[in-house]
Design a protein around this motif. Structure first.
Motif, mmCIF file in Angstrom:
data_model
loop_
_atom_site.group_PDB
_atom_site.id
_atom_site.type_symbol
_atom_site.label_atom_id
_atom_site.label_comp_id
_atom_site.label_asym_id
_atom_site.label_seq_id
_atom_site.Cartn_x
_atom_site.Cartn_y
_atom_site.Cartn_z
ATOM 1 N N ALA A 40 0.688 -1.246 0.030
ATOM 2 C CA ALA A 40 -0.027 -0.265 -0.026
ATOM 3 C C ALA A 40 0.981 1.273 -0.069
ATOM 4 O O ALA A 40 0.493 2.329 -0.838
ATOM 5 N N GLN A 41 1.936 1.188 0.764
ATOM 6 C CA GLN A 41 2.854 2.215 0.806
ATOM 7 C C GLN A 41 3.794 2.317 -0.526
ATOM 8 O O GLN A 41 3.739 3.773 -1.084
ATOM 9 N N ILE A 94 12.216 3.865 6.427
ATOM 10 C CA ILE A 94 10.796 3.745 7.135
ATOM 11 C C ILE A 94 10.915 2.240 7.522
ATOM 12 O O ILE A 94 10.890 1.292 6.687
ATOM 13 N N GLY A 95 10.724 2.189 8.852
ATOM 14 C CA GLY A 95 10.668 0.719 9.522
ATOM 15 C C GLY A 95 9.401 0.492 10.352
ATOM 16 O O GLY A 95 8.826 1.384 11.169
ATOM 17 N N MET A 258 -1.359 -0.814 11.714
ATOM 18 C CA MET A 258 -1.999 0.339 11.415
ATOM 19 C C MET A 258 -1.726 0.665 9.920
ATOM 20 O O MET A 258 -2.421 1.436 9.073
ATOM 21 N N LEU A 259 -0.442 0.434 9.496
ATOM 22 C CA LEU A 259 -0.122 0.589 8.178
ATOM 23 C C LEU A 259 -0.982 0.078 7.096
ATOM 24 O O LEU A 259 -1.132 0.607 5.947
ATOM 25 N N ASP A 264 -4.907 4.738 4.255
ATOM 26 C CA ASP A 264 -5.648 5.991 3.886
ATOM 27 C C ASP A 264 -5.477 7.028 4.837
ATOM 28 O O ASP A 264 -4.967 8.529 4.285
ATOM 29 N N VAL A 265 -5.119 6.779 5.943
ATOM 30 C CA VAL A 265 -4.741 8.167 7.043
ATOM 31 C C VAL A 265 -3.153 8.399 7.118
ATOM 32 O O VAL A 265 -2.495 9.160 7.093
ATOM 33 N N LEU A 266 -2.364 6.935 7.159
ATOM 34 C CA LEU A 266 -0.846 7.026 7.423
ATOM 35 C C LEU A 266 -0.010 7.584 6.133
ATOM 36 O O LEU A 266 0.980 8.198 6.399
ATOM 37 N N ASN A 267 -0.530 7.032 4.871
ATOM 38 C CA ASN A 267 0.247 7.515 3.920
ATOM 39 C C ASN A 267 0.346 8.860 3.703
ATOM 40 O O ASN A 267 1.566 9.384 3.320
ATOM 41 N N PRO A 268 -0.526 9.839 3.719
ATOM 42 C CA PRO A 268 -0.618 11.119 3.660
ATOM 43 C C PRO A 268 0.361 11.896 4.720
ATOM 44 O O PRO A 268 1.049 12.829 4.587
#
Length: 276
Positions: A40-41, A94-95, A258-259, A264-268
Motif C-alpha cells: 500500500a505504501q 521507514i521501518g 495500522m499501516l 488511507d490516513v498514514l500514507n498522507p
C-alpha cells in the motif's frame, strides 16, 4: 526478481521501483513478514514520483532461509550492503515494528549522505523485554511463549497473531478482513522457521538506546495507542525522549498493523513528513 549476495553468501531479495534519479524511500518490514507488507505504501509513493525500495530481511520472504546472522547487527549490515549496491543517497528509511529497530541500527551506522530522514512506525525500540533497567517492559515469558508456539505449530500461531492482536481484529466491533489475515500468513510461511525463531530475540532483547541517541536526521515516530504487540508506553513514548530531532505522532485506537488497516490516513502523514 532482484537479489544481492552479501559477504556471507546470503541472498537478499529486493524490489526497486520508480525513477532511479528520484528520492529513494526504503521500507523495512516487521516480523515475520516480507517486502510485500509495504504494498500500500509502495504503490502510493510510486504514484507520487518517488523511487521505492523494499527488501526481504534475511530468513524472511524470498531471501535465503538463514540459520545464522539472524540478529540486528547482521540485519543492519545487510542494509548497508544493499544501500551500497544501489548507491542510495538522501534516502528516507521507514521501518515497521522489527523493521523500526533495523532502521535505528542502520541509520546510526550509515555512511554520510545516505540518509535524509527516518520514520519508525509501531517500532520495537528502545527495548521491549522487561529487566531491572526496563521495569515496564514485556516479561521474557511472553517471548518464550512466542518461541514455543512457533516451534510447535508455526502455521496456526501465525493465523492466531494475524487474526487477533496484530490488526486489532480481536477488539469488540472490529471489522475483520480475511484477506489481510491470509496475506500475513502467506508472507510469514514463506520465510524460514529457524530465522523467525531467532528473530524473536532480535526484536525483543536488542537495546536500541545508543542507536536512537546516535541518529541525527529528522525522525518521525508513529504509533497507535491500542498497539497490543508493542506497548506504546514502552516504545514510542520512550524513543522520542532519546532522539535528537524526533517528532511523535500518536493515533487514537489504532492497532500495531495500522499501516495496513489505516493506510488511507498514514500514507498522507508519511508524505507530509518526507516533504517537510
Amino acid at each position: 526478481m532482484a537479489f544481492i549476495t552479501t559477504k556471507d553468501g546470503t541472498q537478499i531479495f529486493y524490489k526497486d521501483w520508480g525513477p532511479k534519479d528520484a528520492q529513494p524511500i526504503v521500507f523495512h518490514h516487521g516480523w515475520p513478514l516480507s517486502a510485500d507488507d509495504w504494498d500500500a505504501q509502495m504503490m502510493f509513493f510510486l504514484a507520487k514520483g518517488f523511487r521505492v525500495i523494499a527488501h526481504d530481511r534475511r530468513g524472511h520472504g524470498r531471501s535465503t532461509q538463514t540459520d545464522t546472522g539472524n540478529e540486528m547487527d547482521t540485519y543492519a549490515a545487510d542494509v548497508i550492503e544493499l544501500a551500497d549496491h544501489l548507491d542510495l543517497k538522501n534516502a528516507v528509511h521507514i521501518g515497521h515494528s522489527t523493521g523500526g529497530g533495523e532502521v535505528a541500527r542502520y541509520v546510526a551506522r550509515a555512511k554520510p549522505g545516505r540518509v535524509a530522514k527516518a520514520i519508525l512506525v509501531s517500532a520495537v525500540p528502545p527495548i521491549m523485554v522487561k529487566s531491572d533497567k526496563n521495569p515496564k517492559g514485556t516479561p521474557i515469558e511472553v517471548f518464550d511463549g512466542f518461541r514455543a508456539a512457533l516451534a510447535a505449530n508455526r502455521a496456526q500461531f501465525y493465523l492466531d497473531v494475524a487474526g487477533g492482536p496484530f490488526y486489532g481484529f480481536n477488539r469488540e466491533g472490529a471489522k475483520v478482513l480475511p484477506g489481510v489475515i491470509q496475506n500475513w500468513w502467506r508472507q510469514g510461511m514463506i520465510g524460514g522457521a529457524k530465522a523467525h525463531y531467532d528473530c524473536i530475540a532480535a526484536f525483543s532483547e536488542t537495546d536500541f538506546t545508543d542507536d536512537l541517541k546516535a541518529m541525527t536526521v529528522p525522525t518521525l515516530v508513529m504509533q497507535g495507542d491500542d498497539d497490543q504487540v508493542v506497548p506504546i508506553a514502552d516504545a514510542s513514548e520512550l524513543s522520542i525522549k532519546l532522539l535528537k530531532h524526533g517528532t511523535l505522532k500518536v493515533y487514537k485506537g489504532y492497532p500495531h498493523g495500522m499501516l495496513t488497516t489505516h493506510a488511507d490516513v498514514l500514507n498522507p502523514d508519511l508524505l507530509a513528513f518526507i516533504k517537510a
